[in-house]
Design an enzyme around this catalytic site. Sequence first.
Site, PDB file in Angstrom:
ATOM      1  N   TYR A   1       0.834  -1.216   0.000  1.00 55.24           N
ATOM      2  CA  TYR A   1       0.000   0.000   0.000  1.00 55.24           C
ATOM      3  C   TYR A   1       0.865   1.260   0.000  1.00 55.24           C
ATOM      4  O   TYR A   1       0.583   2.216  -0.732  1.00 55.24           O
ATOM      5  CB  TYR A   1      -0.889  -0.052   1.239  1.00 55.24           C
ATOM      6  CG  TYR A   1      -1.930   1.032   1.380  1.00 55.24           C
ATOM      7  CD1 TYR A   1      -3.128   0.986   0.662  1.00 55.24           C
ATOM      8  CD2 TYR A   1      -1.742   2.084   2.269  1.00 55.24           C
ATOM      9  CE1 TYR A   1      -4.097   1.960   0.829  1.00 55.24           C
ATOM     10  CE2 TYR A   1      -2.711   3.064   2.450  1.00 55.24           C
ATOM     11  CZ  TYR A   1      -3.891   2.996   1.722  1.00 55.24           C
ATOM     12  OH  TYR A   1      -4.856   3.971   1.900  1.00 55.24           O
TER      13      TYR A   1
ATOM     14  N   LYS B   1       0.831   4.075  -2.865  1.00 54.61           N
ATOM     15  CA  LYS B   1       0.458   5.454  -2.562  1.00 54.61           C
ATOM     16  C   LYS B   1       1.599   6.422  -2.875  1.00 54.61           C
ATOM     17  O   LYS B   1       1.359   7.576  -3.256  1.00 54.61           O
ATOM     18  CB  LYS B   1       0.014   5.584  -1.099  1.00 54.61           C
ATOM     19  CG  LYS B   1      -1.311   4.871  -0.793  1.00 54.61           C
ATOM     20  CD  LYS B   1      -2.428   5.301  -1.738  1.00 54.61           C
ATOM     21  CE  LYS B   1      -3.813   5.001  -1.224  1.00 54.61           C
ATOM     22  NZ  LYS B   1      -4.863   5.298  -2.208  1.00 54.61           N
TER      23      LYS B   1
HETATM   24  P1  NDP Z   1     -13.450   2.247   1.558  1.00 56.04           P
HETATM   25  O1  NDP Z   1     -12.880   0.873   1.665  1.00 56.04           O
HETATM   26  O2  NDP Z   1     -14.471   2.692   2.546  1.00 56.04           O
HETATM   27  O3  NDP Z   1     -14.054   2.469   0.079  1.00 56.04           O
HETATM   28  C1  NDP Z   1     -13.315   2.136  -1.066  1.00 56.04           C
HETATM   29  C2  NDP Z   1     -14.262   1.889  -2.216  1.00 56.04           C
HETATM   30  O4  NDP Z   1     -13.478   1.539  -3.380  1.00 56.04           O
HETATM   31  C3  NDP Z   1     -15.218   0.718  -1.952  1.00 56.04           C
HETATM   32  O5  NDP Z   1     -16.539   1.065  -2.299  1.00 56.04           O
HETATM   33  C4  NDP Z   1     -14.662  -0.380  -2.860  1.00 56.04           C
HETATM   34  O6  NDP Z   1     -15.638  -1.284  -3.355  1.00 56.04           O
HETATM   35  C5  NDP Z   1     -14.109   0.441  -4.005  1.00 56.04           C
HETATM   36  N1  NDP Z   1     -13.172  -0.333  -4.814  1.00 56.04           N
HETATM   37  C6  NDP Z   1     -12.194  -1.170  -4.381  1.00 56.04           C
HETATM   38  N2  NDP Z   1     -11.578  -1.756  -5.410  1.00 56.04           N
HETATM   39  C7  NDP Z   1     -12.177  -1.292  -6.533  1.00 56.04           C
HETATM   40  C8  NDP Z   1     -11.996  -1.552  -7.917  1.00 56.04           C
HETATM   41  N3  NDP Z   1     -11.067  -2.409  -8.355  1.00 56.04           N
HETATM   42  N4  NDP Z   1     -12.789  -0.909  -8.801  1.00 56.04           N
HETATM   43  C9  NDP Z   1     -13.749  -0.062  -8.378  1.00 56.04           C
HETATM   44  N5  NDP Z   1     -13.984   0.220  -7.090  1.00 56.04           N
HETATM   45  C10 NDP Z   1     -13.203  -0.387  -6.165  1.00 56.04           C
HETATM   46  O7  NDP Z   1     -12.177   3.228   1.551  1.00 56.04           O
HETATM   47  P2  NDP Z   1     -11.984   4.746   2.065  1.00 56.04           P
HETATM   48  O8  NDP Z   1     -13.154   5.567   1.705  1.00 56.04           O
HETATM   49  O9  NDP Z   1     -11.503   4.694   3.450  1.00 56.04           O
HETATM   50  O10 NDP Z   1     -10.717   5.173   1.162  1.00 56.04           O
HETATM   51  C11 NDP Z   1     -10.841   5.802  -0.107  1.00 56.04           C
HETATM   52  C12 NDP Z   1      -9.447   6.117  -0.654  1.00 56.04           C
HETATM   53  O11 NDP Z   1      -8.726   6.905   0.286  1.00 56.04           O
HETATM   54  C13 NDP Z   1      -8.605   4.865  -0.925  1.00 56.04           C
HETATM   55  O12 NDP Z   1      -7.797   5.070  -2.061  1.00 56.04           O
HETATM   56  C14 NDP Z   1      -7.741   4.790   0.331  1.00 56.04           C
HETATM   57  O13 NDP Z   1      -6.572   4.078   0.091  1.00 56.04           O
HETATM   58  C15 NDP Z   1      -7.508   6.269   0.610  1.00 56.04           C
HETATM   59  N6  NDP Z   1      -7.127   6.555   1.991  1.00 56.04           N
HETATM   60  C16 NDP Z   1      -7.964   6.230   3.034  1.00 56.04           C
HETATM   61  C17 NDP Z   1      -7.581   6.519   4.332  1.00 56.04           C
HETATM   62  C18 NDP Z   1      -8.435   6.191   5.518  1.00 56.04           C
HETATM   63  O14 NDP Z   1      -7.968   6.395   6.656  1.00 56.04           O
HETATM   64  N7  NDP Z   1      -9.667   5.733   5.349  1.00 56.04           N
HETATM   65  C19 NDP Z   1      -6.273   7.144   4.629  1.00 56.04           C
HETATM   66  C20 NDP Z   1      -5.492   7.435   3.460  1.00 56.04           C
HETATM   67  C21 NDP Z   1      -5.918   7.142   2.186  1.00 56.04           C
HETATM   68  P3  NDP Z   1     -15.914  -2.676  -2.554  1.00 56.04           P
HETATM   69  O15 NDP Z   1     -16.680  -2.260  -1.344  1.00 56.04           O
HETATM   70  O16 NDP Z   1     -16.731  -3.502  -3.495  1.00 56.04           O
HETATM   71  O17 NDP Z   1     -14.566  -3.253  -2.247  1.00 56.04           O
END
Ligand code: NDP
Length: 249
Positions: free
Chosen positions: A150, A154
């Site tokens: 990850y 990132k």
């Molecule tokens: P969540 O896990 O709550 O949501 C991520 C969403 O992305 C889910 O709906 C998931 O679908 C979807 N997803 C995953 N893989 C795919 C794919 N191959 N194609 C299409 N959609 C996909 O994550 P967050 O809202 O917490 O995070 C959002 C972003 O922010 C991410 O990139 C994360 O790495 C980044 N981030 C988050 C942090 C945190 O503390 N939460 C901190 C730093 C960065 P499904 O449910 O079907 O898997």
Amino acid sequence: MTRVAIVSGAARGIGAAIASRFAADGMAVALVDLDAAGASATADAIAQAGGRALALEADVTDEAQVSDVVARATAELGAPTVLVNNAGILRDNLIFKMTLEDWDAVMNVHLRGAFLMTRAVQAHMVEAKWGRVISLSSISALGNRGQVNYSAAKAGLQGFTKTVAIELGPFGVTANAIAPGFIASDMTRATAERMGVDFEEFTAAVAKETPVRRVGVPEDISNVASFLASDEASFVSGQVLYVAGGPSV
Ligand code: NDP
């Protein structure tokens, strides 16, 4: 003229907050997610609030599906000129236990996904001579135990962002990355579960170590995305903005 945005991973969490905020800002928003039901529920909530939203099911790692959803968003909402690469997954493990599958899965969703989505949408931005590419990095880009996949992905998105900024800048397109700290979401809930700790205790411990003494919420990120997507941010490009309640570097 209504601007059209595509937000990946918009079914829930940070992506859903960004899509809702963009709709409130007056954009028509396509919500792309693996989770079709979740994306539809979020799109319905946006419509209830008076916004325009379209839920589209796709895996961002699949070239044909990406090209198909961008074509459908264009046909139904208009040419997209704002893209948020937000879809993300975690497959945490220490390097000596990490499988190749878990390495590849994380690289694919974050890096291959951002590449495919950006390549598909940039043609519309260049044509419009205006565009915004916003990618979700993370404080983990600076290194985090158990996240060799990850953190590499990132950090990779930061290099991706700077290069897109250089290549597409002459066409009125900016590219920036938002690097959140701990944001309360299903993703961080899953981390707490995996570590066997109660989520409330987990967030309280993180808040104690954070200068502003709280963890983030998805709206902390959508506020920043809203600015980066605006006309006012046209001279901000190739940047990584850490949104973490304190300094990260
Ligand atoms: P969540 O896990 O709550 O949501 C991520 C969403 O992305 C889910 O709906 C998931 O679908 C979807 N997803 C995953 N893989 C795919 C794919 N191959 N194609 C299409 N959609 C996909 O994550 P967050 O809202 O917490 O995070 C959002 C972003 O922010 C991410 O990139 C994360 O790495 C980044 N981030 C988050 C942090 C945190 O503390 N939460 C901190 C730093 C960065 P499904 O449910 O079907 O898997």
